[in-house]
Motif scaffolding. Structure first.
Motif, mmCIF file in Angstrom:
data_model
loop_
_atom_site.group_PDB
_atom_site.id
_atom_site.type_symbol
_atom_site.label_atom_id
_atom_site.label_comp_id
_atom_site.label_asym_id
_atom_site.label_seq_id
_atom_site.Cartn_x
_atom_site.Cartn_y
_atom_site.Cartn_z
ATOM 1 N N ARG A 157 0.841 -1.190 0.000
ATOM 2 C CA ARG A 157 0.000 0.000 0.000
ATOM 3 C C ARG A 157 0.882 1.247 0.000
ATOM 4 O O ARG A 157 2.004 1.229 0.501
ATOM 5 C CB ARG A 157 -0.911 -0.019 1.235
ATOM 6 N N PHE A 158 0.358 2.319 -0.544
ATOM 7 C CA PHE A 158 1.109 3.567 -0.562
ATOM 8 C C PHE A 158 1.316 4.090 0.859
ATOM 9 O O PHE A 158 0.554 3.776 1.774
ATOM 10 C CB PHE A 158 0.373 4.620 -1.398
ATOM 11 N N LYS A 159 2.357 4.878 1.053
ATOM 12 C CA LYS A 159 2.644 5.509 2.334
ATOM 13 C C LYS A 159 2.407 7.007 2.210
ATOM 14 O O LYS A 159 2.697 7.597 1.175
ATOM 15 C CB LYS A 159 4.089 5.236 2.749
ATOM 16 N N SER A 160 1.894 7.598 3.261
ATOM 17 C CA SER A 160 1.612 9.034 3.210
ATOM 18 C C SER A 160 2.073 9.722 4.488
ATOM 19 O O SER A 160 2.170 9.097 5.541
ATOM 20 C CB SER A 160 0.108 9.286 2.994
ATOM 21 N N GLN A 161 2.351 11.016 4.358
ATOM 22 C CA GLN A 161 2.791 11.827 5.491
ATOM 23 C C GLN A 161 2.099 13.184 5.421
ATOM 24 O O GLN A 161 2.120 13.843 4.379
ATOM 25 C CB GLN A 161 4.313 12.026 5.432
ATOM 26 N N ALA A 162 1.474 13.589 6.515
ATOM 27 C CA ALA A 162 0.797 14.886 6.554
ATOM 28 C C ALA A 162 1.824 16.010 6.600
ATOM 29 O O ALA A 162 2.825 15.921 7.318
ATOM 30 C CB ALA A 162 -0.115 14.962 7.776
ATOM 31 N N LEU A 163 1.592 17.071 5.830
ATOM 32 C CA LEU A 163 2.442 18.256 5.814
ATOM 33 C C LEU A 163 1.683 19.369 6.523
ATOM 34 O O LEU A 163 0.660 19.840 6.029
ATOM 35 C CB LEU A 163 2.770 18.649 4.369
ATOM 36 N N LEU A 164 2.172 19.779 7.664
ATOM 37 C CA LEU A 164 1.385 20.614 8.561
ATOM 38 C C LEU A 164 1.597 22.118 8.421
ATOM 39 O O LEU A 164 0.862 22.898 9.004
ATOM 40 C CB LEU A 164 1.646 20.191 10.014
ATOM 41 N N ASP A 165 2.628 22.540 7.675
ATOM 42 C CA ASP A 165 2.824 23.975 7.484
ATOM 43 C C ASP A 165 3.478 24.232 6.136
ATOM 44 O O ASP A 165 3.833 23.299 5.410
ATOM 45 C CB ASP A 165 3.642 24.584 8.632
ATOM 46 N N GLU A 166 3.631 25.514 5.811
ATOM 47 C CA GLU A 166 4.154 25.897 4.494
ATOM 48 C C GLU A 166 5.591 25.415 4.293
ATOM 49 O O GLU A 166 5.973 25.003 3.203
ATOM 50 C CB GLU A 166 4.092 27.421 4.343
ATOM 51 N N LYS A 167 6.402 25.474 5.356
ATOM 52 C CA LYS A 167 7.788 25.032 5.255
ATOM 53 C C LYS A 167 7.861 23.557 4.904
ATOM 54 O O LYS A 167 8.656 23.137 4.047
ATOM 55 C CB LYS A 167 8.525 25.301 6.569
ATOM 56 N N ALA A 168 7.040 22.749 5.559
ATOM 57 C CA ALA A 168 7.024 21.315 5.288
ATOM 58 C C ALA A 168 6.553 21.042 3.868
ATOM 59 O O ALA A 168 7.078 20.156 3.179
ATOM 60 C CB ALA A 168 6.115 20.613 6.291
ATOM 61 N N PRO A 221 -7.050 28.896 -9.827
ATOM 62 C CA PRO A 221 -7.915 29.366 -8.750
ATOM 63 C C PRO A 221 -7.880 28.432 -7.549
ATOM 64 O O PRO A 221 -7.466 27.291 -7.656
ATOM 65 C CB PRO A 221 -9.299 29.379 -9.417
ATOM 66 N N GLY A 222 -8.357 28.917 -6.399
ATOM 67 C CA GLY A 222 -8.440 28.070 -5.225
ATOM 68 C C GLY A 222 -7.154 28.048 -4.432
ATOM 69 O O GLY A 222 -6.442 29.045 -4.320
ATOM 70 N N PHE A 223 -6.851 26.896 -3.858
ATOM 71 C CA PHE A 223 -5.671 26.728 -3.015
ATOM 72 C C PHE A 223 -4.389 27.053 -3.780
ATOM 73 O O PHE A 223 -4.265 26.750 -4.965
ATOM 74 C CB PHE A 223 -5.611 25.279 -2.517
ATOM 75 N N GLY A 224 -3.437 27.696 -3.106
ATOM 76 C CA GLY A 224 -2.152 28.004 -3.721
ATOM 77 C C GLY A 224 -1.041 27.999 -2.687
ATOM 78 O O GLY A 224 -1.292 28.112 -1.480
ATOM 79 N N VAL A 225 0.185 27.851 -3.147
ATOM 80 C CA VAL A 225 1.349 27.836 -2.267
ATOM 81 C C VAL A 225 1.781 29.270 -1.998
ATOM 82 O O VAL A 225 1.979 30.049 -2.934
ATOM 83 C CB VAL A 225 2.512 27.048 -2.915
ATOM 84 N N GLU A 226 1.940 29.619 -0.721
ATOM 85 C CA GLU A 226 2.307 30.992 -0.340
ATOM 86 C C GLU A 226 3.796 31.228 -0.583
ATOM 87 O O GLU A 226 4.597 31.372 0.354
ATOM 88 C CB GLU A 226 1.952 31.239 1.126
ATOM 89 N N PHE A 227 4.183 31.279 -1.838
ATOM 90 C CA PHE A 227 5.583 31.426 -2.213
ATOM 91 C C PHE A 227 5.629 31.871 -3.657
ATOM 92 O O PHE A 227 4.688 31.652 -4.419
ATOM 93 C CB PHE A 227 6.287 30.068 -2.042
ATOM 94 N N SER A 228 6.716 32.485 -4.054
ATOM 95 C CA SER A 228 6.883 32.889 -5.444
ATOM 96 C C SER A 228 7.374 31.708 -6.274
ATOM 97 O O SER A 228 8.224 30.936 -5.831
ATOM 98 C CB SER A 228 7.888 34.038 -5.534
ATOM 99 N N LEU A 229 6.855 31.573 -7.480
ATOM 100 C CA LEU A 229 7.294 30.497 -8.368
ATOM 101 C C LEU A 229 8.778 30.642 -8.694
ATOM 102 O O LEU A 229 9.529 29.662 -8.695
ATOM 103 C CB LEU A 229 6.464 30.498 -9.659
#
Length: 218
Positions: free
Chosen positions: A115-126, A193-201
């Protein structure tokens, strides 16, 4: 992957497809799924699975029984939850890959090791760290010498501005909104639109490039 991200309330932040595995960074957009009407949920789910007769009759306005109407609402409630479930997203993706691989190799049986493994990313840095890690997979594995050559990754797609290609012949999939990678919310904002990463491309490009150079130096 692209098709499923259109159907599910799941956004793709980053990906890397390797020779014997792949990596994904996903965002579950629960608010989007909650805004869908029951008809929208049914339409999305039935692009992947055949609609039960009960739901088909409901969509056509043929149901009169309160009991059958309630059962239809229960089914749609289950589908709404599944469309925000990473396990269901991965189940569909892995099943498709397994079927295609077995077809090409002329064999049957289990394709994935587990089965696939997953890890929650809790903040922008992660989130940024994980995206960079995923995008650098081909460079770390010495499959590619630069980000520009790292095919089958999200960084390659972003650098080369690869257009989102719609899958054809997939029932109603063409009627769903086109959906690319999650955009960045910096001064070089992508049209997503919608969710986005708070960082410059551009800053993200520089970050991944620096980490890649550092990795080679080590």
């Amino acid at each position: 992957m692209r098709l499923l991200s259109q159907v599910f309330a799941v956004d793709v932040c980053a990906y890397a497809i390797m020779s014997n595995n792949y990596h994904l960074v996903l965002h579950v957009n629960t608010a989007t799924a909650e805004s869908w009407t029951d008809e929208e949920v049914a339409r999305r789910w039935t692009t992947l699975y055949k609609a039960p007769l009960l739901v088909s009759r409901w969509l056509n306005g043929e149901l009169k029984s309160k009991g059958k109407m309630n059962r239809t609402q229960e089914l749609i409630g289950e589908w709404r939850e599944r469309l925000t479930d990473i396990s269901w997203f991965m189940r569909n993706l892995n099943e498709y890959v397994a079927r295609e691989a077995n077809k090409e190799e002329g064999c049957k049986g289990r394709f994935w090791e587990g089965r696939f493994k997953s890890q929650a990313l809790l903040d922008e840095k992660a989130l940024l760290s994980c995206m960079a890690y995923v995008d650098l997979n081909p460079v770390r594995a010495d499959i590619a010498q630069s980000l520009e050559e790292s095919e089958f990754t999200s960084i390659y797609e972003r650098i080369h501005s690869v257009a989102c290609q719609q899958d054809k012949g997939k029932g109603e999939i063409d009627s769903l909104p086109r959906k690319g990678l999650v955009g960045f919310l910096g001064h070089q904002r992508e049209a997503q639109p919608g969710f986005g990463v708070e960082f410059s491309l551009l800053d993200y490009f520089a970050l991944v490039e620096e980490l890649g150079v550092r990795n080679k130096a080590e």
